[in-house]
Write a protein that holds these residues in place. Structure first.
Motif, PDB file in Angstrom:
ATOM      1  N   GLU A  87     -30.007 -57.614 -18.401  1.00  0.00           N
ATOM      2  CA  GLU A  87     -29.759 -58.141 -19.739  1.00  0.00           C
ATOM      3  C   GLU A  87     -30.455 -59.493 -19.887  1.00  0.00           C
ATOM      4  N   PHE A  88     -30.788 -59.826 -21.133  1.00  0.00           N
ATOM      5  CA  PHE A  88     -31.372 -61.130 -21.427  1.00  0.00           C
ATOM      6  C   PHE A  88     -30.406 -61.855 -22.356  1.00  0.00           C
ATOM      7  N   PRO A  89     -29.662 -62.826 -21.812  1.00  0.00           N
ATOM      8  CA  PRO A  89     -28.626 -63.492 -22.611  1.00  0.00           C
ATOM      9  C   PRO A  89     -29.211 -64.328 -23.741  1.00  0.00           C
ATOM     10  N   ASN A  90     -28.448 -64.457 -24.804  1.00  0.00           N
ATOM     11  CA  ASN A  90     -28.822 -65.291 -25.938  1.00  0.00           C
ATOM     12  C   ASN A  90     -28.602 -66.748 -25.561  1.00  0.00           C
ATOM     13  N   ILE A  91     -29.678 -67.507 -25.449  1.00  0.00           N
ATOM     14  CA  ILE A  91     -29.606 -68.906 -25.041  1.00  0.00           C
ATOM     15  C   ILE A  91     -28.872 -69.745 -26.085  1.00  0.00           C
ATOM     16  N   CYS A  92     -28.882 -69.280 -27.329  1.00  0.00           N
ATOM     17  CA  CYS A  92     -28.220 -70.007 -28.421  1.00  0.00           C
ATOM     18  C   CYS A  92     -26.871 -69.379 -28.782  1.00  0.00           C
ATOM     19  N   ALA A  93     -26.189 -68.843 -27.798  1.00  0.00           N
ATOM     20  CA  ALA A  93     -24.942 -68.126 -28.057  1.00  0.00           C
ATOM     21  C   ALA A  93     -23.835 -69.021 -28.604  1.00  0.00           C
ATOM     22  N   SER A  94     -23.957 -70.334 -28.428  1.00  0.00           N
ATOM     23  CA  SER A  94     -22.913 -71.241 -28.904  1.00  0.00           C
ATOM     24  C   SER A  94     -23.005 -71.512 -30.398  1.00  0.00           C
ATOM     25  N   THR A  95     -24.052 -70.992 -31.050  1.00  0.00           N
ATOM     26  CA  THR A  95     -24.207 -71.160 -32.497  1.00  0.00           C
ATOM     27  C   THR A  95     -24.583 -69.827 -33.115  1.00  0.00           C
ATOM     28  N   ASP A  96     -24.300 -69.664 -34.399  1.00  0.00           N
ATOM     29  CA  ASP A  96     -24.646 -68.401 -35.062  1.00  0.00           C
ATOM     30  C   ASP A  96     -25.838 -68.561 -35.998  1.00  0.00           C
ATOM     31  N   ARG A  97     -26.570 -69.666 -35.879  1.00  0.00           N
ATOM     32  CA  ARG A  97     -27.717 -69.896 -36.770  1.00  0.00           C
ATOM     33  C   ARG A  97     -28.924 -69.056 -36.370  1.00  0.00           C
ATOM     34  N   TYR A  98     -29.276 -69.131 -35.094  1.00  0.00           N
ATOM     35  CA  TYR A  98     -30.458 -68.430 -34.584  1.00  0.00           C
ATOM     36  C   TYR A  98     -30.122 -67.803 -33.231  1.00  0.00           C
ATOM     37  N   VAL A  99     -30.999 -66.891 -32.787  1.00  0.00           N
ATOM     38  CA  VAL A  99     -30.891 -66.367 -31.429  1.00  0.00           C
ATOM     39  C   VAL A  99     -32.162 -66.724 -30.676  1.00  0.00           C
ATOM     40  N   MET A 100     -32.044 -66.829 -29.361  1.00  0.00           N
ATOM     41  CA  MET A 100     -33.181 -67.173 -28.512  1.00  0.00           C
ATOM     42  C   MET A 100     -33.044 -66.436 -27.191  1.00  0.00           C
ATOM     43  N   TYR A 101     -34.117 -65.756 -26.796  1.00  0.00           N
ATOM     44  CA  TYR A 101     -34.140 -65.033 -25.538  1.00  0.00           C
ATOM     45  C   TYR A 101     -35.400 -65.418 -24.771  1.00  0.00           C
ATOM     46  N   LYS A 102     -35.327 -65.339 -23.442  1.00  0.00           N
ATOM     47  CA  LYS A 102     -36.471 -65.701 -22.611  1.00  0.00           C
ATOM     48  C   LYS A 102     -36.688 -64.664 -21.520  1.00  0.00           C
ATOM     49  N   ALA A 103     -37.951 -64.263 -21.339  1.00  0.00           N
ATOM     50  CA  ALA A 103     -38.356 -63.381 -20.246  1.00  0.00           C
ATOM     51  C   ALA A 103     -39.634 -63.951 -19.656  1.00  0.00           C
ATOM     52  N   GLY A 104     -39.535 -64.599 -18.506  1.00  0.00           N
ATOM     53  CA  GLY A 104     -40.715 -65.213 -17.916  1.00  0.00           C
ATOM     54  C   GLY A 104     -41.321 -66.241 -18.843  1.00  0.00           C
ATOM     55  N   PRO A 105     -42.630 -66.132 -19.132  1.00  0.00           N
ATOM     56  CA  PRO A 105     -43.306 -67.124 -19.974  1.00  0.00           C
ATOM     57  C   PRO A 105     -43.170 -66.855 -21.474  1.00  0.00           C
ATOM     58  N   VAL A 106     -42.318 -65.896 -21.841  1.00  0.00           N
ATOM     59  CA  VAL A 106     -42.189 -65.501 -23.249  1.00  0.00           C
ATOM     60  C   VAL A 106     -40.829 -65.904 -23.800  1.00  0.00           C
ATOM     61  N   LEU A 107     -40.849 -66.588 -24.939  1.00  0.00           N
ATOM     62  CA  LEU A 107     -39.639 -66.973 -25.651  1.00  0.00           C
ATOM     63  C   LEU A 107     -39.591 -66.192 -26.960  1.00  0.00           C
ATOM     64  N   SER A 108     -38.434 -65.623 -27.270  1.00  0.00           N
ATOM     65  CA  SER A 108     -38.254 -64.831 -28.488  1.00  0.00           C
ATOM     66  C   SER A 108     -37.147 -65.473 -29.311  1.00  0.00           C
ATOM     67  N   VAL A 109     -37.474 -65.892 -30.554  1.00  0.00           N
ATOM     68  CA  VAL A 109     -36.542 -66.683 -31.356  1.00  0.00           C
ATOM     69  C   VAL A 109     -36.497 -66.153 -32.791  1.00  0.00           C
ATOM     70  N   SER A 110     -35.310 -66.092 -33.363  1.00  0.00           N
ATOM     71  CA  SER A 110     -35.194 -65.697 -34.776  1.00  0.00           C
ATOM     72  C   SER A 110     -35.361 -66.927 -35.664  1.00  0.00           C
ATOM     73  N   HIS A 111     -35.797 -66.705 -36.916  1.00  0.00           N
ATOM     74  CA  HIS A 111     -35.962 -67.838 -37.838  1.00  0.00           C
ATOM     75  C   HIS A 111     -35.279 -67.644 -39.185  1.00  0.00           C
ATOM     76  N   GLY A 112     -34.609 -66.510 -39.394  1.00  0.00           N
ATOM     77  CA  GLY A 112     -33.956 -66.293 -40.671  1.00  0.00           C
ATOM     78  C   GLY A 112     -34.947 -65.929 -41.765  1.00  0.00           C
ATOM     79  N   ILE A 113     -34.491 -65.986 -43.019  1.00  0.00           N
ATOM     80  CA  ILE A 113     -35.320 -65.591 -44.154  1.00  0.00           C
ATOM     81  C   ILE A 113     -35.837 -66.821 -44.892  1.00  0.00           C
ATOM     82  N   GLY A 114     -37.138 -66.859 -45.130  1.00  0.00           N
ATOM     83  CA  GLY A 114     -37.723 -67.885 -45.969  1.00  0.00           C
ATOM     84  C   GLY A 114     -38.116 -69.164 -45.242  1.00  0.00           C
ATOM     85  N   MET A 115     -38.925 -69.967 -45.908  1.00  0.00           N
ATOM     86  CA  MET A 115     -39.465 -71.179 -45.303  1.00  0.00           C
ATOM     87  C   MET A 115     -38.416 -72.232 -44.959  1.00  0.00           C
TER      88      MET A 115
END
Length: 313
Positions: A87-115
Motif C-alpha cells: 500500500e502507498f499511504p496518503n502522506i496528507c492523511a491529517s487533512t482532507d484538502r489534498y492527497v499525496m502519495y510517493k513511490a520512489g522518485p515519483v510524487l502524486s498529488v491532487s489539486h482539486g478543481i480550478g486555478m
C-alpha cells in the motif's frame, strides 16, 4: 519586490544561472523559523522534508483524489516499487484538502478543481520541494478536458496555456493591481512527452494550445448551465475562433501550472485526455467504465516517459 516589475525580472535572470534548482521568489521566506504547509498537514518543525522527499524527481498532479491514488499504484507497478504492505499511504492523511502519495522518485498529488485550488496546492508543493532540497524536478498535470475538433479520447500535450482571449498569459490581481505572467510551458518536456506518445502508438496524441478558464459552464461557452445568455450560434462562433487560434482543448488549471513552474524554475507540462468534442456538444455522457479507461491514458503516457527517463540513468 513589485510583482511583474524590474526586480522580479532581475530575479528571473539570476535564476537562469542556477539551472535545476527550486527558486522561491520570496524575500521573506528565509526569515520564517518554521514553515507550516497547512493544507498538506505538514511542516518543517514536525517533518524531515529532505528525508521524506529529497529523492523526488517527478511530481504528477491531478484534480481527483482517486485518480492520483490510482496513478501511484500504476507507476509503482511500472517501476517495480512495492509500498509498505503493498500500500502507498496518503502522506496528507491529517487533512482532507489534498492527497499525496510517493513511490520512489515519483510524487502524486491532487489539486482539486480550478486555478484557486490548484494555486494553493502548488505554493505549498513548491515550498515542500525547496525544503527537501530537490533539484531537476519535472511537474506534470494529468487531467481531463473538453476537446476542440478532436475525437474523444485524444491526449493533448499543452504547448502553452491561453486565456479566454487566446493569449498565452494569466492576469492575477496582487495588492489590488493586475499582474500579467507568461503561460508558455517547457518546450523540451512537451517534445519528450510527444515522442513517448508516438512510441506507445496506443491512442491519438497531439500538441497544441490549451484554453484555461475560470468556470466550467459559461466560461467554457456551455449552453447547459444554470445561467446562459448567449445563443448556439454565438457559442459555435467563439469555439471555432478558439480552434482556429490553435486551441486543442479546454480545462481549468493549465495556466496556473505554467505560471508557477515558470516562476520557480520547474520544468512543467500538462497532459489531458479529451472527454468530448465541444464543437459537437456540451455534456459528458460517458459510462463510469469508459471514463475510467480514458482517464488512464495520460497516466500511461506519463508513466512511459518516467520509466524511459529513469532507464537512462
Amino acid at each position: 519586490m513589485v510583482p511583474g516589475g524590474p526586480a522580479e525580472k532581475k530575479a528571473e535572470e539570476k535564476h537562469a544561472s542556477n539551472e535545476g534548482s527550486i527558486n522561491i521568489k520570496n524575500p521573506h521566506f528565509d526569515k520564517m523559523k518554521e514553515d507550516v504547509l497547512y493544507h498538506f498537514g505538514l511542516g518543517t518543525g514536525t517533518h524531515n522534508f529532505p528525508t521524506m522527499f529529497g529523492d523526488v524527481k517527478f511530481v504528477c498532479i491531478g484534480g481527483d483524489t482517486s485518480r492520483m491514488k490510482t496513478f501511484i499504484s500504476y507507476i509503482a507497478g511500472q517501476l517495480g516499487i512495492a509500498g509498505p504492505g503493498n500500500e502507498f499511504p496518503n502522506i496528507c492523511a491529517s487533512t482532507d484538502r489534498y492527497v499525496m502519495y510517493k513511490a520512489g522518485p515519483v510524487l502524486s498529488v491532487s489539486h482539486g478543481i480550478g486555478m484557486p485550488s490548484a494555486s494553493i496546492m502548488l505554493h505549498e508543493l513548491i515550498k515542500l520541494l525547496h525544503h527537501a532540497r530537490c533539484s531537476n524536478v519535472s511537474l506534470i498535470r494529468l487531467g481531463t478536458s473538453g476537446g476542440l475538433g478532436l475525437e474523444p479520447g485524444s491526449v493533448v500535450i499543452t504547448k502553452q496555456a491561453v486565456d479566454a482571449t487566446f493569449k498565452p498569459q494569466l492576469q492575477q490581481m496582487i495588492l489590488g493591481k493586475p499582474v500579467i505572467r507568461s503561460t508558455v510551458l517547457d518546450k523540451e518536456l512537451a517534445e519528450q512527452l510527444m515522442e513517448c506518445g508516438k512510441e506507445l502508438n496506443q491512442f491519438n496524441t497531439v500538441t497544441g494550445n490549451t484554453m484555461c478558464t475560470l468556470d466550467f459552464y459559461e466560461g467554457q461557452a456551455r449552453l447547459d448551465g444554470a445561467i446562459c445568455l448567449f445563443t448556439q450560434e454565438e457559442k459555435l462562433k467563439y469555439l471555432t475562433a478558439a480552434h482556429e487560434a490553435g486551441v486543442k482543448n479546454i480545462e481549468m488549471e493549465s495556466s496556473i501550472v505554467a505560471v508557477m513552474c515558470n516562476q520557480t524554475g520547474i520544468r512543467g507540462a500538462v497532459v489531458c485526455v479529451t472527454l468530448l468534442n465541444r464543437l459537437q456538444g456540451d455534456q459528458i455522457n460517458l459510462s463510469r467504465e469508459a471514463l475510467a479507461e480514458l482517464e488512464l491514458r495520460p497516466q500511461i503516457l506519463v508513466g512511459h516517459f518516467i520509466k524511459k527517463h529513469l532507464s537512462k540513468k
